[in-house]
Scaffold this active site. Structure first.
Site, short mmCIF file in Angstrom:
data_model
loop_
_atom_site.label_atom_id
_atom_site.label_comp_id
_atom_site.label_asym_id
_atom_site.label_seq_id
_atom_site.Cartn_x
_atom_site.Cartn_y
_atom_site.Cartn_z
N HIS A 32 66.58 -21.82 2.49
CA HIS A 32 67.48 -22.33 3.52
C HIS A 32 66.88 -23.63 4.04
O HIS A 32 65.69 -23.68 4.37
CB HIS A 32 67.66 -21.33 4.67
CG HIS A 32 68.41 -20.14 4.24
ND1 HIS A 32 69.77 -20.16 4.02
CD2 HIS A 32 67.99 -18.89 3.95
CE1 HIS A 32 70.15 -18.97 3.61
NE2 HIS A 32 69.10 -18.18 3.55
N ALA A 43 76.20 -19.81 3.98
CA ALA A 43 76.84 -18.91 4.93
C ALA A 43 76.98 -17.49 4.40
O ALA A 43 76.98 -16.54 5.18
CB ALA A 43 78.21 -19.45 5.32
N GLU A 91 64.89 -17.10 -2.10
CA GLU A 91 65.95 -17.57 -1.21
C GLU A 91 65.46 -18.83 -0.50
O GLU A 91 64.32 -18.88 -0.03
CB GLU A 91 66.22 -16.46 -0.19
CG GLU A 91 67.08 -16.87 0.96
CD GLU A 91 67.06 -15.85 2.09
OE1 GLU A 91 68.12 -15.72 2.72
OE2 GLU A 91 66.02 -15.23 2.36
N PRO A 123 78.26 -22.07 -0.46
CA PRO A 123 79.32 -22.89 0.12
C PRO A 123 78.82 -24.03 1.01
O PRO A 123 77.82 -23.89 1.72
CB PRO A 123 80.13 -21.89 0.95
CG PRO A 123 79.22 -20.75 1.21
CD PRO A 123 78.30 -20.69 0.03
N ASN A 124 79.51 -25.13 0.90
CA ASN A 124 79.32 -26.34 1.70
C ASN A 124 78.06 -27.14 1.35
O ASN A 124 77.86 -28.21 1.89
CB ASN A 124 79.35 -26.04 3.20
CG ASN A 124 80.69 -25.49 3.63
OD1 ASN A 124 81.71 -26.08 3.31
ND2 ASN A 124 80.69 -24.37 4.32
N TYR A 171 70.80 -30.78 8.53
CA TYR A 171 70.51 -30.71 7.10
C TYR A 171 69.91 -31.98 6.51
O TYR A 171 69.46 -31.97 5.38
CB TYR A 171 71.79 -30.34 6.33
CG TYR A 171 72.36 -29.02 6.77
CD1 TYR A 171 71.74 -27.82 6.44
CD2 TYR A 171 73.51 -28.96 7.56
CE1 TYR A 171 72.25 -26.61 6.87
CE2 TYR A 171 74.03 -27.75 7.99
CZ TYR A 171 73.40 -26.58 7.65
OH TYR A 171 73.90 -25.38 8.08
N ARG A 210 68.73 -20.74 14.98
CA ARG A 210 70.12 -21.18 15.14
C ARG A 210 70.97 -20.11 15.80
O ARG A 210 70.44 -19.24 16.49
CB ARG A 210 70.66 -21.59 13.76
CG ARG A 210 69.85 -22.80 13.21
CD ARG A 210 70.41 -23.42 12.01
NE ARG A 210 71.77 -23.87 12.23
CZ ARG A 210 72.61 -24.14 11.25
NH1 ARG A 210 72.22 -24.02 10.00
NH2 ARG A 210 73.84 -24.55 11.50
N ARG A 233 77.55 -33.62 5.89
CA ARG A 233 77.72 -32.66 6.99
C ARG A 233 76.48 -32.54 7.86
O ARG A 233 75.37 -32.52 7.36
CB ARG A 233 78.11 -31.29 6.45
CG ARG A 233 76.99 -30.59 5.67
CD ARG A 233 77.40 -29.25 5.12
NE ARG A 233 77.49 -28.24 6.15
CZ ARG A 233 76.97 -27.04 6.05
NH1 ARG A 233 76.31 -26.68 4.97
NH2 ARG A 233 77.09 -26.18 7.03
N ASN A 264 70.36 -20.54 -2.61
CA ASN A 264 70.72 -20.80 -1.23
C ASN A 264 72.15 -20.31 -1.11
O ASN A 264 73.09 -21.00 -1.48
CB ASN A 264 70.61 -22.28 -0.88
CG ASN A 264 70.88 -22.55 0.59
OD1 ASN A 264 71.48 -21.73 1.28
ND2 ASN A 264 70.46 -23.71 1.06
#
Length: 160
Positions: A99, A76, A97, A9-10, A22, A106, A17, A73
């Site tokens: 990120h 969330a 994976e 998502p996103n 990012y 974070r 964003r 990825n």
């Protein structure tokens, strides 16, 4: 060899964003670079992005018997999705994976990672370059698997 790249998502909003986290690169640019790497290394790569957990689970399951590796990825969903974790575990395909940000630096809720324990490895905090590192890592994993299979096929089988 075929790699599925699954984006959560996103990630379709990359370049728009939170650029301070990012960066300015768009998802399409990341995929273009990955496609270039794949072409240079005789790999087939396909891309999938969804904001919906169930669609991501479906795509992982569709990889079974169809692809040799997964780069994911989960965004969330990394921190919440037992369903995605179980799908990765169920298909038994090497998964890396990725990120973009360092999730360990974070918010506290991002430090919980449901996905990592069922992935072959994780690449975290290298920005969009992490996807390139994942492609290199997947190429290495696939080369090692191929070498192991060749070695096994050359080993004489003894009858008991």
């Amino acid at each position: 060899m075929k790699i599925a790249v699954i984006q959560g998502p996103n990630l379709n909003m990359l370049g728009v964003r939170e650029q301070q986290i990012y960066g300015p690169m768009k998802l399409e640019q990341i995929h273009s670079q990955m496609k270039d790497f794949a072409g240079q290394n005789n790999l087939e790569v396909e891309f999938f992005q969804s904001n919906l957990e169930g669609e991501i689970v479906d795509r992982i399951q569709e990889c079974y018997g169809e692809v040799d590796g997964i780069i994911i990825n989960a965004a969330a969903y990394t921190h919440t999705s037992i369903a995605i974790r179980d799908a990765i575990s169920a298909v038994g395909i090497p998964a890396i994976e990725v990120h973009i940000s360092n999730i360990h630096r974070r918010e506290d809720f991002r430090k919980e990672n449901m996905i990592a324990p069922v992935c072959t490895s994780s690449i975290i905090g290298f920005g969009p370059f992490g996807y390139h590192l994942a492609m290199m890592g997947m190429l290495q994993i696939m080369s090692e698997m191929k070498a192991a299979q060749e070695m096994q096929s050359q080993t004489p089988q003894t009858a008991e």
